[in-house]
Structure formats: structure tokens, C-alpha cells
Design a protein around this motif. Structure first.
Motif, mmCIF file in Angstrom:
data_model
loop_
_atom_site.group_PDB
_atom_site.id
_atom_site.type_symbol
_atom_site.label_atom_id
_atom_site.label_comp_id
_atom_site.label_asym_id
_atom_site.label_seq_id
_atom_site.Cartn_x
_atom_site.Cartn_y
_atom_site.Cartn_z
ATOM 1 N N CYS A 60 -1.943 5.963 -12.023
ATOM 2 C CA CYS A 60 -3.339 5.536 -11.982
ATOM 3 C C CYS A 60 -4.229 6.461 -11.167
ATOM 4 C CB CYS A 60 -3.426 4.116 -11.423
ATOM 5 S SG CYS A 60 -2.805 2.846 -12.559
ATOM 6 N N ASP B 297 -9.804 3.700 -13.077
ATOM 7 C CA ASP B 297 -10.646 2.644 -13.641
ATOM 8 C C ASP B 297 -10.065 2.026 -14.902
ATOM 9 O OD1 ASP B 297 -12.561 2.975 -11.633
ATOM 10 O OD2 ASP B 297 -13.517 4.625 -12.727
ATOM 11 N N ALA C 200 -7.916 -0.272 -17.382
ATOM 12 C CA ALA C 200 -7.538 -1.684 -17.269
ATOM 13 C C ALA C 200 -6.114 -1.848 -16.758
ATOM 14 C CB ALA C 200 -7.699 -2.365 -18.632
ATOM 15 N N CYS D 189 -4.726 -0.285 -14.558
ATOM 16 C CA CYS D 189 -4.649 0.064 -13.146
ATOM 17 C C CYS D 189 -5.349 -0.940 -12.236
ATOM 18 C CB CYS D 189 -5.254 1.454 -12.915
ATOM 19 S SG CYS D 189 -4.386 2.772 -13.806
ATOM 20 N N ARG D 190 -5.895 -1.980 -12.810
ATOM 21 C CA ARG D 190 -6.597 -2.958 -11.986
ATOM 22 C C ARG D 190 -5.607 -3.875 -11.284
ATOM 23 N NH1 ARG D 190 -10.877 -4.548 -16.755
ATOM 24 N NH2 ARG D 190 -11.992 -2.547 -16.797
ATOM 25 N N CYS E 142 -4.343 -7.294 -9.672
ATOM 26 C CA CYS E 142 -4.561 -8.699 -9.945
ATOM 27 C C CYS E 142 -5.060 -9.376 -8.666
ATOM 28 C CB CYS E 142 -3.269 -9.371 -10.401
ATOM 29 S SG CYS E 142 -2.668 -8.758 -11.973
ATOM 30 N N THR E 143 -6.117 -10.147 -8.759
ATOM 31 C CA THR E 143 -6.643 -10.871 -7.607
ATOM 32 C C THR E 143 -6.822 -12.330 -7.942
ATOM 33 O OG1 THR E 143 -8.908 -10.369 -8.286
ATOM 34 C CG2 THR E 143 -7.863 -8.844 -6.710
#
Length: 333
Positions: A316, A321, A323, A325-326, A328-329
Motif C-alpha cells: 500500500c 488511497d 480501497a 489499503c483502507r 477498518c474502523t
């Protein structure tokens, strides 16, 4: 007098005939030599015609430079005599280090001897007739212990796996050993005629099985697998349509069959997919299932993880940026 004249004429004719015969023999010999020389040159030209790239320019300087760099900066522990080190193969949680035995003096690996031994393995030889016996002295000179729990195998993940080992410093691939470090990305082969090394072209692996490069890497891979202990890792490419595990790869045909079940406790598979896909295979895929079966038949425990997070974060870095590589929150309402 007439008899003397006839005798004199006969001698002159004889001498003339001898001279003519000598000239004819000389001409024939010269022509034969020219034809033989042309034939030899033609044969030499044929030996040079391979499909792979030729021997790396300044090969000696490259190998010597890498060897000295490895034993002084990459792995300075090799300054101890190899036969004077021991390694705890019980494989504790913390990787063991080579420990010098009493009375053993530090001594560098002899890089000049290593180069000369490597050169003897292929110089002035047909590049399709290299044997394991040619390289065995080199392997004896370059072998060194591999700490337990640090062996990392790979297939079709060359760039990613070495980016990871360079950043994490927790694992060693074959290319992180002395034998692999010296030859990584380098090409070499011999030629039966002078100068004994072919700088124009070398055989590809597909042209003949016993070429200098393939024999070298197969022997090095076997030695690397035999040295592995504890938990070992393998990084495979889950974005290959044909399957992440290939039985004809170096890993599939040599390395997994030389892992010692008495020394290796677990094989952890990291199945990495390219950022953005395609996701051709997961840990439940057909080729991974086949790999698990092979390892389990050899009494090796196996685990598999899709997109091992520490490696994925490295992927990443070039596309943060995306998806995939986002992070999880959990949202709090």
C-alpha cells in the motif's frame, strides 16, 4: 656424351617433379588448414548462439565486491570459521545465533578463493553439461547457518518478498544468504573455446536443463531448504490465474521436498494478491489445497493467511488511497 646428357635431363626432370609434388602437398595442406580453421570458427560461432543474455560484464569484480560486502556489512557474523560455529536446532521462540566454540579464532570467508572456485565450475565448459559436482566445492565454501524461524521461501513474488525482507529484517530469503546474494540478477556461462567465458549469450533454462545458472540455483535452493528450522514462511502470488502454487517451480519441485520435518515445525503460507486484484486464488483455492496436502503428507503442519497484513501495508505504500489499503474502523454512533 649423349648418355651423360640424358642422365642430366633425367635428374632435372626428377627434381622438377619433386618440387612440383612438394608444392602440391604444401598447397593442399594450406587449404586443409584454412578449411579446418573456418570450420572451427563456425563451430565456435554456433556455440555462442543461445537465447539468454550473456555473462555479466566484469563478472569477477561483481562477485568479489558482493562477497566482501556481504561478510563485512550484511552478515559480519561470517567472520567466524564456519566449522567453528554451532547452532541450536531445537528452534526456541527467539532465533538462535551462531556461537563461537572455545579456541576458534575469527576468520573471514575467503572471497578470492570463492570466486576462483565458482569460475572453475563453468569456465571452458559446454554450458549445457554442468553438473552438481562442478558446484559442490563452491557450496562447501559458502555455506553458513540460517537462524531458526527466519527462512522465507517465495514463488512469483520476487520484488515484493525482497522489499519486505529489506524493510523488516526479520526474515531471510535465499537471496539474503551469501550464495544467493553473490549471484542474484547475474548471468554467467562458459565456452569450450577461448576465452572460456561466453559474454555474448548463455542458455535459457528452457534450452537445456544442465546450464550453469539452473544447476547453481537448484543446488542453492536445496541447501537453503535443508538448513531451515522452526517456523518457516512462504510468500506466494494469489493474483496468478494459473494458480499460486506451481509444482514445477523451484519451490514446488525442490524446496518443499528438502524441508526436514524433524527440524521444521510449521509452514506458514502468506498468499498475497496484488493491490486492486485480480484475486485469482485464496487460501482455500485449488493449488493451495494441493500444496497443503503435499506438506501434510511430509508430516509438516501448515497454516495459510490471505494478504498477510504487514506485507500488504508495504504494498500500500505505493497506492495508499486504494480501497484495499483502507484500515477498518469501528464507527461510534
Amino acid at each position: 656424351m649423349p648418355l651423360q646428357n640424358r642422365s642430366s635431363k633425367t635428374r632435372r626432370r626428377t627434381i622438377l617433379l619433386v618440387i612440383i609434388m612438394v608444392l602440391i602437398v604444401t598447397i593442399v595442406a594450406v587449404l586443409a588448414a584454412v578449411l579446418l580453421a573456418n570450420e572451427t570458427k563456425e563451430t565456435s560461432r554456433q556455440l555462442l548462439q543461445w537465447k539468454g543474455r550473456g555473462t555479466t560484464k566484469n563478472l569477477q569484480e561483481v562477485i568479489l565486491g558482493r562477497c566482501y560486502n556481504y561478510i563485512t556489512t550484511v552478515n559480519p557474523e561470517l567472520r567466524w570459521r564456519n566449522r567453528g560455529t554451532r547452532q541450536d536446532v531445537t528452534c526456541p521462540q527467539t532465533p538462535s545465533k551462531a556461537v563461537a566454540e572455545p579456541g576458534i579464532e575469527p576468520r573471514d570467508k575467503d572471497c578470492q578463493n570463492i570466486w576462483e572456485t565458482m569460475q572453475k565450475a563453468f569456465i571452458y565448459k559446454n554450458p549445457c553439461n554442468i553438473t552438481t559436482e562442478d558446484y559442490q566445492p563452491l557450496l562447501d565454501l559458502t555455506s553458513h547457518p540460517i537462524p531458526c524461524n527466519k527462512s522465507l521461501f517465495w514463488s512469483k513474488t520476487n520484488d515484493l518478498v525482497h522489499r519486505y525482507t529489506k524493510t523488516s529484517h526479520n526474515f531471510l530469503t535465499l537471496e539474503d544468504t551469501l550464495l544467493g546474494y553473490m549471484a542474484d540478477g547475474v548471468s554467467w556461462c562458459g565456452n569450450p573455446s577461448s576465452p572460456g567465458i561466453n559474454y555474448e549469450s548463455c542458455p535459457k533454462w528452457s534450452e537445456c536443463e544442465s546450464n550453469p545458472s539452473s544447476v547453481y540455483w537448484k543446488m542453492a535452493s536445496k541447501m537453503f531448504a535443508e538448513a531451515a528450522c522452526g517456523v518457516v514462511q512462504v510468500m506466494l502470488n494469489g493474483s496468478i490465474e494459473a494458480g499460486a502454487f506451481r509444482s514445477n517451480s523451484i519451490f514446488g519441485s525442490i524446496e518443499i521436498f528438502n524441508l526436514d520435518p524433524d527440524k521444521v515445525s510449521t509452514v506458514q503460507i502468506w498468499l498475497m494478491q496484488n493491490i486492486g486484484g485480480p484475486a485469482s486464488e485464496s487460501c482455500t483455492g485449488r493449488s493451495i489445497t494441493r500444496l497443503k496436502s503435499i506438506l501434510e503428507e511430509r508430516n509438516l503442519r501448515v497454516s495459510c493467511e490471505d494478504n498477510y497484513r504487514p506485507v500488504q501495508l508495504l504494498q500500500c505504500a505505493s497506492d495508499p488511497d486504494h480501497a484495499d489499503c483502507r484500515l477498518c474502523t469501528n464507527s461510534v454512533q
